[in-house]
Design a protein around this motif. Structure first.
Motif, mmCIF file in Angstrom:
data_model
loop_
_atom_site.group_PDB
_atom_site.id
_atom_site.type_symbol
_atom_site.label_atom_id
_atom_site.label_comp_id
_atom_site.label_asym_id
_atom_site.label_seq_id
_atom_site.Cartn_x
_atom_site.Cartn_y
_atom_site.Cartn_z
ATOM 1 N N GLY A 50 -11.475 11.096 -11.337
ATOM 2 C CA GLY A 50 -11.532 12.415 -10.704
ATOM 3 C C GLY A 50 -11.182 12.422 -9.231
ATOM 4 O O GLY A 50 -10.989 13.490 -8.644
ATOM 5 N N LEU A 51 -11.076 11.224 -8.609
ATOM 6 C CA LEU A 51 -10.691 11.133 -7.193
ATOM 7 C C LEU A 51 -9.275 10.590 -7.015
ATOM 8 O O LEU A 51 -8.822 10.395 -5.893
ATOM 9 C CB LEU A 51 -11.674 10.239 -6.428
ATOM 10 N N ARG A 52 -8.586 10.381 -8.115
ATOM 11 C CA ARG A 52 -7.290 9.717 -8.060
ATOM 12 C C ARG A 52 -6.270 10.476 -7.218
ATOM 13 O O ARG A 52 -5.421 9.876 -6.555
ATOM 14 C CB ARG A 52 -6.750 9.516 -9.479
ATOM 15 N N HIS A 53 -6.326 11.783 -7.217
ATOM 16 C CA HIS A 53 -5.348 12.583 -6.460
ATOM 17 C C HIS A 53 -6.019 13.387 -5.354
ATOM 18 O O HIS A 53 -5.529 14.440 -4.947
ATOM 19 C CB HIS A 53 -4.598 13.516 -7.420
ATOM 20 N N VAL B 229 -7.713 3.830 -4.361
ATOM 21 C CA VAL B 229 -7.907 4.785 -5.463
ATOM 22 C C VAL B 229 -7.985 4.095 -6.822
ATOM 23 O O VAL B 229 -8.552 4.643 -7.761
ATOM 24 C CB VAL B 229 -6.781 5.845 -5.492
ATOM 25 N N ARG B 230 -7.419 2.887 -6.937
ATOM 26 C CA ARG B 230 -7.475 2.186 -8.223
ATOM 27 C C ARG B 230 -8.898 1.741 -8.562
ATOM 28 O O ARG B 230 -9.196 1.424 -9.709
ATOM 29 C CB ARG B 230 -6.536 0.979 -8.207
ATOM 30 N N ARG B 231 -9.753 1.702 -7.568
ATOM 31 C CA ARG B 231 -11.138 1.295 -7.785
ATOM 32 C C ARG B 231 -12.081 2.502 -7.854
ATOM 33 O O ARG B 231 -13.284 2.328 -8.046
ATOM 34 C CB ARG B 231 -11.583 0.353 -6.660
ATOM 35 N N LEU B 232 -11.537 3.697 -7.653
ATOM 36 C CA LEU B 232 -12.351 4.917 -7.667
ATOM 37 C C LEU B 232 -12.296 5.592 -9.037
ATOM 38 O O LEU B 232 -11.372 5.347 -9.819
ATOM 39 C CB LEU B 232 -11.850 5.881 -6.591
ATOM 40 N N PRO B 233 -13.246 6.479 -9.345
ATOM 41 C CA PRO B 233 -13.217 7.200 -10.625
ATOM 42 C C PRO B 233 -11.958 8.047 -10.755
ATOM 43 O O PRO B 233 -11.350 8.445 -9.739
ATOM 44 C CB PRO B 233 -14.477 8.075 -10.561
ATOM 45 N N GLY C 160 2.641 14.706 3.594
ATOM 46 C CA GLY C 160 3.519 14.120 2.594
ATOM 47 C C GLY C 160 3.202 12.674 2.267
ATOM 48 O O GLY C 160 4.057 11.945 1.751
ATOM 49 N N LEU C 161 1.962 12.244 2.533
ATOM 50 C CA LEU C 161 1.578 10.857 2.277
ATOM 51 C C LEU C 161 1.231 10.649 0.815
ATOM 52 O O LEU C 161 0.828 11.575 0.104
ATOM 53 C CB LEU C 161 0.391 10.471 3.152
ATOM 54 N N LEU C 162 1.359 9.397 0.366
ATOM 55 C CA LEU C 162 1.108 9.059 -1.036
ATOM 56 C C LEU C 162 -0.368 9.224 -1.379
ATOM 57 O O LEU C 162 -1.258 8.855 -0.603
ATOM 58 C CB LEU C 162 1.535 7.616 -1.301
ATOM 59 N N LEU C 163 -0.615 9.775 -2.578
ATOM 60 C CA LEU C 163 -1.980 9.978 -3.050
ATOM 61 C C LEU C 163 -2.496 8.812 -3.884
ATOM 62 O O LEU C 163 -3.694 8.704 -4.118
ATOM 63 C CB LEU C 163 -2.061 11.270 -3.883
ATOM 64 N N GLN C 164 -1.622 7.962 -4.358
ATOM 65 C CA GLN C 164 -2.053 6.874 -5.236
ATOM 66 C C GLN C 164 -1.644 5.509 -4.723
ATOM 67 O O GLN C 164 -1.614 4.543 -5.479
ATOM 68 C CB GLN C 164 -1.490 7.091 -6.647
ATOM 69 N N ILE D 204 10.425 13.284 -10.641
ATOM 70 C CA ILE D 204 9.931 14.148 -9.570
ATOM 71 C C ILE D 204 8.791 13.427 -8.850
ATOM 72 O O ILE D 204 7.788 13.059 -9.466
ATOM 73 C CB ILE D 204 9.416 15.488 -10.135
ATOM 74 N N ALA D 205 8.956 13.203 -7.546
ATOM 75 C CA ALA D 205 7.899 12.582 -6.755
ATOM 76 C C ALA D 205 6.922 13.682 -6.338
ATOM 77 O O ALA D 205 7.157 14.397 -5.373
ATOM 78 C CB ALA D 205 8.499 11.890 -5.538
ATOM 79 N N TRP D 206 5.846 13.807 -7.089
ATOM 80 C CA TRP D 206 4.928 14.928 -6.886
ATOM 81 C C TRP D 206 3.590 14.525 -6.268
ATOM 82 O O TRP D 206 2.857 15.366 -5.744
ATOM 83 C CB TRP D 206 4.626 15.611 -8.223
ATOM 84 N N ASP D 207 3.237 13.241 -6.318
ATOM 85 C CA ASP D 207 1.897 12.810 -5.920
ATOM 86 C C ASP D 207 1.833 12.463 -4.436
ATOM 87 O O ASP D 207 1.563 11.329 -4.031
ATOM 88 C CB ASP D 207 1.415 11.643 -6.790
ATOM 89 N N ARG D 208 2.072 13.484 -3.611
ATOM 90 C CA ARG D 208 2.001 13.340 -2.164
ATOM 91 C C ARG D 208 1.082 14.423 -1.593
ATOM 92 O O ARG D 208 1.082 15.554 -2.067
ATOM 93 C CB ARG D 208 3.393 13.445 -1.533
ATOM 94 N N ASP D 209 0.322 14.057 -0.595
ATOM 95 C CA ASP D 209 -0.597 15.002 0.034
ATOM 96 C C ASP D 209 0.185 16.102 0.741
ATOM 97 O O ASP D 209 1.253 15.858 1.311
ATOM 98 C CB ASP D 209 -1.489 14.261 1.035
#
Length: 384
Positions: free
Chosen positions: A183-186, A177-181, A128-132, A119-124
């Motif tokens: 809690g901000l990943r999504h 996002v890979r460089r962020l904490p 519908g843009l990618l969150l990660q 399931i592709a769930w990690d979209r804004d």
């Protein structure tokens, strides 16, 4: 007229909020199995699944877990059963901790959504843009403008627009996002404009009264704008996409995330539902809830009893006043009859004096009783 930023409640610092989309069939089976696995491994304390009352086919998942120092987190994921035009379905996630949210804690989205799922769930939710991952901006100018407008006005996420001074190599394609904490990943959407899109992206950003420096980045204010936002403070002149740490941009994303956020209506509703419709109670919470309900019922019963007593008192006073009035009318009628029957009698003046005396003595007492009765009725109505 839409509410201004200052008219809206701001998100408490204990709260984590995100909204997204998922594609494919209803995801409840995957989410349920993931939560069950986390509970069995004691990574979460408990979870509960119910059907959504507001969206047909939707599901509500509640979960409770501990983070650092035994702080409890309560979170609520709502999946929408209705399919949108583009085939996506929306989800919202609201979480609240017992103390201010620490971005070093795991993202609540990772608690509910399984990693590596079909399931592709990690979209804004907005576009519908990618969150990660990185989101290249569309080449078509109309599509670019529409996407920027949707992201700037409808998204709960932190939207960062980066303009590439030159086409980056593999090292320059590491998502922010890979460089962020965690809690901000999504909660961050990274937009990338190619070198030749500089004028087109600024044309699109003009709808939001924003612009991106050439080879730099800008964090969009969001709608409603975060309190204390100033575009100059949240723009970066140069972002080196060579694999080095974009320290200035990362610092500004963290500062932006800490600004007070006036909640959009749907985000405020998600927070209200988390707090008021929460069902995953511990035994202690169930006992406290039962005691609160018992106290509320006792208070209501006491108010009803007082209201009944006040109405009864008012009725008795009214009856007494009416009796006094009746007695007064009978005496006055007797005096008038005697006066009419003996108009020329020397006793006429004496009888008239008796009538006047009765009127002077009785009328104030009757009026006082009627006033007291009216006040009793008024008190009864207020208490009821």
């Amino acid at each position: 007229m839409p509410k201004s930023s200052t008219d809206r409640p701001t998100a408490p610092d204990t709260v984590w909020l995100a909204a997204g989309r998922h594609t494919g069939p209803a995801p409840q089976n995957a989410v349920r199995e993931h939560l069950r696995s986390l509970k069995n491994s004691e990574r979460i304390q408990d979870f509960l699944e119910t059907e959504s009352a507001s969206t047909p086919g939707g599901h509500v998942f509640e979960a409770r877990w501990f983070v650092a120092d035994g702080v409890t987190v309560r979170a609520r994921l709502v999946t929408d059963g209705r399919e949108e035009v583009d085939g996506d379905r929306h989800w919202t996630l609201a979480a609240e901790a017992e103390r201010p949210w620490d971005l070093a804690w795991a993202s609540p989205a990772d608690v509910f959504w399984p990693a590596g799922s079909h399931i592709a769930w990690d979209r804004d939710a907005a576009a519908g843009l990618l969150l990660q991952d990185i989101n290249p901006l569309p080449k078509d100018d109309a599509a670019l403008r529409r996407l920027i407008k949707d992201s700037g006005r409808q998204s709960w996420s932190i939207n960062v627009v980066v303009h590439e001074a030159m086409t980056p190599d593999r090292d320059g394609l590491v998502p922010l996002v890979r460089r962020l904490p965690p809690g901000l990943r999504h909660r961050v959407v990274e937009h990338r404009a190619t070198p030749e899109q500089y004028h087109a992206v600024n044309w699109a950003l003009g709808d939001l009264a924003a612009s991106v420096p050439r080879g730099g980045a800008v964090i969009l204010s969001g709608t409603p704008a975060r309190l204390g936002y100033d575009q100059e403070d949240f723009s970066v002149r140069s972002v080196f996409l060579d694999g080095s740490e974009p320290t200035e941009l990362l610092d500004k994303v963290l500062r932006f995330a800490a600004l007070p956020w006036p909640l959009p209506d749907d985000a405020a509703a998600a927070l209200t539902e988390l707090r008021e419709d929460w069902r995953l109670l511990t035994l202690e919470e169930e006992l406290a809830k039962a005691r609160a309900q018992a106290a509320s019922y006792a208070e209501a019963l006491d108010a009803m009893t007082k209201s009944r007593d006040l109405y009864r008192e008012a009725t008795e006073l009214a009856h007494a006043a009416l009796a006094e009035m009746e007695e007064f009318r009978d005496a006055a009628s007797a005096v008038r009859a005697a006066a009419e029957g003996q108009e020329r009698n020397p006793l006429t003046k004496t009888l008239q004096r008796v009538s006047d005396t009765l009127r002077a003595r009785r009328a104030p007492r009757v009026e006082a009783q009627l006033q007291e009765a009216r006040e009793s009725v008024h008190r009864a109505r207020e208490s009821g």
